[in-house]
Design an enzyme around this catalytic site. Structure first.
Site, PDB file in Angstrom:
ATOM      1  N   GLY A 120       0.813  -1.385   0.304  1.00 55.27           N
ATOM      2  CA  GLY A 120       0.062  -0.460  -0.103  1.00 55.27           C
ATOM      3  C   GLY A 120       0.543   1.137   0.005  1.00 55.27           C
ATOM      4  O   GLY A 120       0.476   1.925   0.933  1.00 55.27           O
ATOM      5  N   ASP A 167      -2.424   6.675   1.533  1.00 49.46           N
ATOM      6  CA  ASP A 167      -2.585   7.616   2.002  1.00 49.46           C
ATOM      7  C   ASP A 167      -1.383   8.350   3.137  1.00 49.46           C
ATOM      8  O   ASP A 167      -1.131   8.756   3.344  1.00 49.46           O
ATOM      9  CB  ASP A 167      -3.681   7.980   2.249  1.00 49.46           C
ATOM     10  N   HIS A 203      -1.624   4.655  16.411  1.00 49.17           N
ATOM     11  CA  HIS A 203      -0.487   6.053  16.300  1.00 49.17           C
ATOM     12  C   HIS A 203      -0.098   6.962  18.057  1.00 49.17           C
ATOM     13  O   HIS A 203       1.024   7.282  18.019  1.00 49.17           O
ATOM     14  CB  HIS A 203      -0.354   6.461  14.873  1.00 49.17           C
ATOM     15  N   ASP A 260     -13.789   3.771  16.373  1.00 50.13           N
ATOM     16  CA  ASP A 260     -12.525   4.734  16.018  1.00 50.13           C
ATOM     17  C   ASP A 260     -11.693   5.473  17.189  1.00 50.13           C
ATOM     18  O   ASP A 260     -10.571   5.583  16.391  1.00 50.13           O
ATOM     19  CB  ASP A 260     -13.234   5.709  15.587  1.00 50.13           C
ATOM     20  N   HIS A 264      -7.416   4.948  21.448  1.00 50.64           N
ATOM     21  CA  HIS A 264      -6.445   5.499  21.735  1.00 50.64           C
ATOM     22  C   HIS A 264      -6.143   5.627  22.444  1.00 50.64           C
ATOM     23  O   HIS A 264      -5.948   6.241  24.003  1.00 50.64           O
ATOM     24  CB  HIS A 264      -6.638   6.685  20.953  1.00 50.64           C
ATOM     25  N   ARG A 318      -6.126  14.625  31.141  1.00 54.57           N
ATOM     26  CA  ARG A 318      -5.715  16.041  32.114  1.00 54.57           C
ATOM     27  C   ARG A 318      -6.188  15.348  33.975  1.00 54.57           C
ATOM     28  O   ARG A 318      -7.850  14.464  33.870  1.00 54.57           O
ATOM     29  CB  ARG A 318      -7.063  17.044  31.921  1.00 54.57           C
TER      30      ARG A 318
END
Ligand SMILES: *[C@@H]1O[C@H](CO)[C@@H](O)[C@H](O)[C@H]1NC(C)=O
Ligand SMILES: *[C@@H]1O[C@H](CO)[C@@H](O)[C@H](O)[C@H]1NC(C)=O
Ligand SMILES: *[C@@H]1O[C@H](CO)[C@@H](O)[C@H](O)[C@H]1NC(C)=O
Ligand SMILES: *[C@@H]1O[C@H](CO)[C@@H](O)[C@H](O)[C@H]1NC(C)=O
Length: 791
Positions: free
Chosen positions: A37, A41, A209, A267, A272, A375
């Site tokens: 790939g 993008d 990431h 997502d 994350h 936080r």
């Protein structure tokens, strides 16, 4: 059948044959990098730049490289495309222009495009690599495959790599994968076990990431460096709450085909934000570089999370999303998507250190600003009587600021009234010159701030970790499944929930504000912006509590929640009256699930309930040990007694366990309870008795055909239930009907049929025991919710 067998093969991969690789064990030599790939993008935006960075850093390390961009297109067509991308890579500021030009030139010469479609293509690639090694007499260090392709292609490519592209022993194989790694527990497990048949656990690098972001990667080092000070305050007693937030201003136009199947929870939150949460709360590893320890400690946190259900989340969807879906997915105007583009989730960790400490995970599209941060807000127990600018009066917080927002750069901020942290890394610097900006409403001069001297891309960082085989910033199969295990039940429970519609941007105003209450989260205001076509049914809220008659007794009816409110208020009123009169309130409570809502209401709302002067008795009990879940006392304890300040000697469990056996007539348990009751309760007349009614019309533990008249004058008796456990101890009508007030609580659609029947039948306690409830001097009130009353 297939699935059962499959399930037993649980998806944990083999840990790899030739032992643990580590940085030291890595021999220098030739490295082949293959981006499958390679003209897509992600490759264009981040990957080639990251690998160029790696090349620059490694150029004098003794390693040599070749780079392959792979793809479906034929070579003639894609080669120029690849080279356009490669020409755009850049050097960091510390590299001179001339040197940069030279490095770029070398990098381009080491790169080539290859079509990677069929097994033969992969075999040819392997042949090419081996030929090159031989011709140039190089030792091979390893092969790195970066799969920047849709996830459905992973298993197939991994299989081709395993069958044709494995290096000879002594060299490593590393295969990098991008999310999504499934869309729920089951699909993640299927994908994982497919990958495991081709790759070992060590060979797989699942990228998040976020873990490459400079500030995120310093959370553990920060906690370790400041351990002495943080140890005192990093717990439920000092932390008010933790907020982990990723706000975006963009919409998802152009990506709907993907996004509509995932939504913000899959997502962003599942990966994350969950990763950040584990970094903030995990036990500190002795050595942050040891992956097993880091991943193991993360896993421990994931498995001690309280389950997430409907009450732990609110979801939203920006207003124009619906139209975007209709357009991009070619749907008609009446198509409605439930996919959330905003979510706020309240997570809690069930251990001694963090129990009860709110952890908020929040993310959304089309919000007012682009910002990401974690936080930690501490409780402040200083009260400044006059000088409100005094530093001690200000909020105390530690902020890991991932970037953007008002600050515009990644940083770690510590309130000056907490402590001055050491620099977390020699490549970080303290920020002392402040522009006139504020963070969370405070001037930034209120914080000690540190920031990296040079901002680095997350992908470049992670690519370097992959190269060095540092697995601690990647997601293991086990941790991935543990995360899905946490999120999947929430996702299923939200599947049919309509998200709250929000206008987007600054117009959202307070529409998405949230409110925390104990373990629950809700939107703070009731103003719901719902376009009429989003809503299926009609609103049923307006109903009030209604009074009437049922079986010629008083009846209170309402929706379940208001009904329980009313009953709780009535019990408190009875308690206050009794205590005013005689200093004590005798309350007899039923078991079963119906009164649980009432117990919760009493615990959460009736803080002034006079528990100190209240005696709690039991209407009935099952003949089981009090530690068993079926025990009415256990349930009463878990849902009510342990949460209120009631003296132990005011609690009167039924003695079903005497002489180490359960409910034996000769042991005289019933008589014992009766004696206690006669002694303590004036005229054996309870002030308040709460009863329920079963589907067969039983009440207390007085069952149809139980010959209640044969129980004589006794106040307490052993009885038989048709269902297990059969033996029970119960108050009899003799004492129930002496009570001042009896409440019969009936809730739920399932009881509608029964209520209809009861409204018609004559008194017949042998067939319908509940019809035997007829207080002689007191008063009976039926509390029936609308579901039971109206069906
Ligand atoms: C790779 O392929 C070989 C042979 O084709 C097979 O024995 C092995 O189980 C596969 N998987 C791994 C993880 O090596
Ligand atoms: C931490 O672990 C790494 C990798 O296993 C090792 O190289 C390093 O020496 C360890 N550091 C300490 C202080 O033990
Ligand atoms: C959209 O749907 C219509 C009718 O179902 C069909 O004729 C058309 O080809 C579709 N367009 C796309 C882009 O899928
Ligand atoms: C006990 O009950 C009787 C009536 O049953 C009542 O007259 C009397 O006042 C009560 N005593 C106390 C101390 O409440």
């Amino acid at each position: 059948m297939f699935l059962t067998v499959f399930f037993l093969l649980v998806a944990l991969c083999t840990q790899g044959g030739n032992g643990k690789e580590s940085e030291e064990a890595q021999r220098p030599g030739h490295v082949s990098v293959v981006i499958v790939g390679g003209t897509g993008d992600l490759a264009k935006k981040y990957l080639w730049q990251g690998f160029f960075q790696l090349y620059i850093n490694q150029v004098s390390s003794g390693n040599t490289f070749s780079f392959y961009g792979g793809g479906q297109s034929p070579t003639e067509k894609a080669t120029p495309v690849l080279f356009e991308i490669l020409k755009a890579v850049s050097c960091s500021n510390d590299v001179s222009q001339e040197r940069c030009a030279l490095l770029k030139d070398q990098f381009l010469r080491l790169a080539q495009y290859r079509q990677l479609k069929s097994l033969e293509d992969y075999q040819d690639l392997a042949k090419h690599i081996e030929q090159q090694l031989q011709e140039e007499g190089m030792t091979e260090a390893g092969r790195l495959f970066y799969l920047s392709v849709p996830a459905f292609a992973y298993a197939d490519i991994a299989e081709k790599i395993n069958s044709s592209c494995r290096p000879k022993s002594g060299a490593w194989l590393r295969v990098v994968l991008e999310k999504p790694f499934g869309h729920d527990y089951r699909s993640a497990q299927v994908l994982a076990s497919q990958l495991c048949s081709s790759l070992t656990e060590e060979e797989m690098y699942r990228i998040d990431h976020y873990l490459g972001k400079q500030v995120v990667s310093k959370i553990l080092p920060f906690r370790i460096q400041n351990k002495k000070l943080l140890d005192l305050i990093w717990n439920k007693h000092h932390i008010e709450r933790v907020e982990i937030v990723l706000k975006e201003t963009l919409d998802v136009k152009g990506r709907i085909a993907f996004y509509d199947q995932y939504g913000v929870i899959r997502d962003v939150l599942q990966n994350h934000l969950t990763e950040v949460m584990t970094l903030l709360t995990m036990r500190l590893p002795k050595n942050v570089s040891r992956s097993e320890e880091v991943l193991g400690n993360k896993l421990q946190i994931l498995s001690s999370m309280l389950p997430l259900g409907k009450n732990q989340a609110v979801i939203g969807q920006y207003q124009t999303y619906k139209a975007e879906v209709q357009q991009e997915l070619n749907k008609t105007k009446d198509h409605v998507s439930h996919t959330p583009t905003f979510a706020a989730v309240l997570a809690q960790i069930d251990d001694a250190q963090y129990e009860g400490m709110p952890i908020l995970l929040i993310s959304g599209k089309m919000l007012d600003e682009r910002v990401g941060y974690a936080r930690i807000l501490f409780k402040n127990d200083i009260f400044c009587v006059q000088n409100h600018n005094n530093v001690h009066c200000k909020p105390k917080q530690i902020v890991f600021y991932f970037g953007h927002g008002s600050l515009q750069y990644p940083a770690i901020l510590v309130s000056k009234n907490l402590f001055k942290p050491a620099l977390v890394d020699s490549e970080w610097k303290e920020v002392t010159e402040h522009k006139d900006i504020s963070v969370f409403g405070l001037p930034i001069s209120d914080f000690y701030i540190q920031t990296p001297m040079e901002q680095k891309e997350a992908y470049a960082e992670l690519i370097s970790h992959i190269f060095f085989g540092r697995k601690n910033s990647f997601i293991s199969t086990e941790n991935l499944l543990a995360s899905w295990d946490l999120w999947t039940p929430l996702l299923s429970s939200l599947a049919s929930t309509f998200p709250r519609i929000y206008p987007g941007g600054a117009d959202n105003a307070d529409v998405l504000d949230i409110h925390l209450k104990g373990k629950d989260i809700s939107y703070n205001n009731e103003v719901v912006i719902i376009s009429t076509d989003q809503l299926g049914g009609t609103s049923t809220n307006g109903f009030q509590v209604m009074q009437g008659k049922f079986r010629s007794s008083e009846m209170v009816s309402a929706w379940a929640e208001q009904l329980v409110d009313k009953l709780a208020a009535d019990i408190q009123e009875a308690a206050e009256a009794a205590i005013y009169e005689g200093g004590v309130f005798h309350l007899a409570l039923s078991g079963g699930s119906t009164p649980l809502a009432l117990f919760h209401r009493l615990v959460d709302h009736h803080f002034t309930f006079p528990w100190r002067n209240t005696h709690v008795w039991m209407v009935d009990e099952r003949c089981v040990l009090p530690t068993e879940l079926e025990s009415n006392f256990r349930s009463l304890h878990d849902h009510l007694l342990q949460h209120v300040r009631i003296p132990y000697y005011n609690i009167h469990p039924m003695p079903v366990h005497l002489n180490q056996r359960l409910c034996v007539e000769e042991d005289g348990g019933a008589q014992m309870y009766e004696k206690q009751l006669i002694k303590l309760v004036n005229s054996s007349s309870f002030h308040f008795v709460l009863l329920g009614v079963g589907y067969d019309g039983h009440t207390a533990s007085l069952f149809p055909g139980g010959k209640v008249d044969e129980l004589g004058d006794s106040l307490v008796a052993l009885t038989e239930s048709p269902s297990k456990p059969h033996q029970r101890m119960s108050l009899t009508f003799n004492v129930i009907n002496r009570a001042r007030k009896v409440a019969l609580l009936v809730m739920g659609k399932g009881k509608h049929e029964l209520i209809t029947q009861l409204s018609r039948v004559k008194d017949n306690p042998d067939k319908w025991p509940v019809t035997g409830v007829k207080p002689t001097n007191g008063n009976l009130v039926w509390y029936i919710d609308y579901d039971a009353l109206l069906g």
